[in-house]
Write a protein that holds these residues in place. Structure first.
Motif, short mmCIF file in Angstrom:
data_model
loop_
_atom_site.label_atom_id
_atom_site.label_comp_id
_atom_site.label_asym_id
_atom_site.label_seq_id
_atom_site.Cartn_x
_atom_site.Cartn_y
_atom_site.Cartn_z
N THR A 148 0.86 -1.18 0.00
CA THR A 148 0.00 0.00 0.00
C THR A 148 0.89 1.22 0.00
N LEU A 149 0.71 2.11 -0.98
CA LEU A 149 1.68 3.19 -1.20
C LEU A 149 1.05 4.58 -1.06
N GLY A 150 -0.04 4.70 -0.33
CA GLY A 150 -0.71 6.00 -0.27
C GLY A 150 -0.70 6.68 1.07
N ALA A 290 4.42 12.20 -5.29
CA ALA A 290 4.91 11.30 -6.33
C ALA A 290 6.31 10.79 -6.00
N GLU A 291 7.17 11.67 -5.49
CA GLU A 291 8.52 11.25 -5.11
C GLU A 291 8.48 10.25 -3.98
N TYR A 292 7.61 10.49 -3.00
CA TYR A 292 7.51 9.58 -1.85
C TYR A 292 7.08 8.19 -2.32
N VAL A 293 6.08 8.12 -3.19
CA VAL A 293 5.60 6.83 -3.68
C VAL A 293 6.70 6.10 -4.45
N ARG A 294 7.45 6.84 -5.25
CA ARG A 294 8.56 6.23 -6.01
C ARG A 294 9.58 5.61 -5.06
N GLN A 296 9.09 4.82 -1.90
CA GLN A 296 8.41 3.78 -1.12
C GLN A 296 8.35 2.47 -1.92
N ARG A 297 8.08 2.57 -3.20
CA ARG A 297 8.02 1.37 -4.03
C ARG A 297 9.40 0.70 -4.12
N GLY A 298 10.44 1.50 -4.24
CA GLY A 298 11.78 0.93 -4.27
C GLY A 298 12.14 0.21 -2.99
N PHE A 299 11.76 0.79 -1.85
CA PHE A 299 12.03 0.13 -0.57
C PHE A 299 11.21 -1.15 -0.43
#
Length: 319
Positions: A148-150, A290-294, A296-299
């Motif tokens: 969950t990325l939001g 948008a940067e945070y989600v990017r 977060q997805r990498g982590f």
């Protein structure tokens, strides 16, 4: 404490790190132990130097205070469950014997019939079996869910919500990037949906009811999800708790992941980290989200690999 002798017929330090049935000869495990100590020293150098000067670091100290593991613990190399450290080659003087004797005296280790030293898995499970089973179940449940990325890192904002209005000091000795009023406005105008209990428990009283979830310790296995920055930092906690059954290289991999996440956690927080030369992840803006989600997805991708490795250790321990 005995010092490591110069390795004989040394092979690359990455030659053997996985759990396996074959003994590790001294010319294999001595370089591995030395390389691990060097890597651990590099990762803890900043903390150790600051300690001698009595200095605090609002970002990296978290890795040694919230996760209270001493540098000396990280420096100690463990091959992991199922690996036998073989005694010295009979063709040369046995300068490895003191090292093996020292390791055999470590908690949960034993010397086998052939003189090799290995983790006593039965003894380890007798003491830590409940922890292994809980970790296995939690890690497996977390891995089974989509990320969950939001959340946009609003947990850190909720930890200081209305502190100024209530006359409370906030948690870190850094200024608030948007000031107290601007910080409160971000929390009040964004949905807060933190799933991680160990973050939620630090919310201010005024922020608790704003969270769409109300996690507890009991519901942690049902709510933990692989997009959560704090759940992914906690892989380091579980790697340490499962040591020495976890190969020490995996512990340092988890430490490095936790360090990288911690920096993003604070960059996306309400605190101004410019004094550390870091730019904010301004989650109150569309670009910052948008940067945070990017990130977060990498982590989430990195943590998935480490979570699977930790799960493998638990499954092997439990048979």
């Amino acid at each position: 404490m005995p010092t490591l002798p110069a390795p004989h017929r040394a092979r690359p330090a990455t030659a053997r790190t996985a759990v396996g049935p074959d003994p590790l000869a001294d010319d294999e495990w001595l370089p591995l132990a030395a390389a691990h100590a060097e890597r651990a020293d590099a990762l803890t150098a900043g903390w150790r130097e600051r300690k001698t000067r009595g200095e605090k670091h609002a970002v990296e100290d978290f890795l040694f205070t919230y996760y209270p593991t001493r540098p000396a613990q990280l420096r100690r190399w463990h091959p992991g469950a199922g690996v036998v450290l073989a005694p010295a080659d009979a063709t040369r003087p046995d300068d490895v014997a003191p090292l093996l004797a020292e390791r055999a005296a470590w908690r949960w280790y034993r010397t086998g019939p052939g003189g090799g030293v290995t983790l006593d898995i039965d003894a380890f499970l007798a003491d830590r079996g409940d922890t292994v089973r809980y970790a296995r179940d939690l890690l497996a449940a977390t891995a089974s869910r989509p990320a969950t990325l939001g959340c946009f890192g609003l947990h850190e904002w909720a930890m200081v919500y209305r502190d100024h209005a209530q006359g409370r000091d906030h948690r870190h000795p850094l200024p608030l990037r948007l000031g107290a009023r601007g910080t409160d406005e971000v929390v009040a105008t964004h949905p807060v949906r933190c799933s991680h209990f160990d973050a939620f428990r630090f919310f201010t009283p005024e922020a608790v009811s704003l969270n769409r979830l109300q996690p507890t310790r009991e519901t942690q296995p049902a709510l933990e999800q692989p997009g959560c920055l704090h759940a992914n930092m906690d892989l380091y906690k579980w790697a340490v708790k499962l040591s020495p059954a976890v190969p020490s290289g995996l512990v340092l991999d988890a430490f490095e992941l936790a360090r990288d996440i911690r920096w993003v956690d604070m960059r996306a927080s309400p605190y101004d980290v410019s004094s550390y030369g870091e730019a904010p992840v301004a989650i109150e803006t569309p670009a910052g989200k948008a940067e945070y989600v990017r990130l977060q997805r990498g982590f989430a991708e990195r943590s998935g690999v480490l979570r699977a490795r930790l799960l493998e250790v638990c499954e092997r321990l439990l048979g």
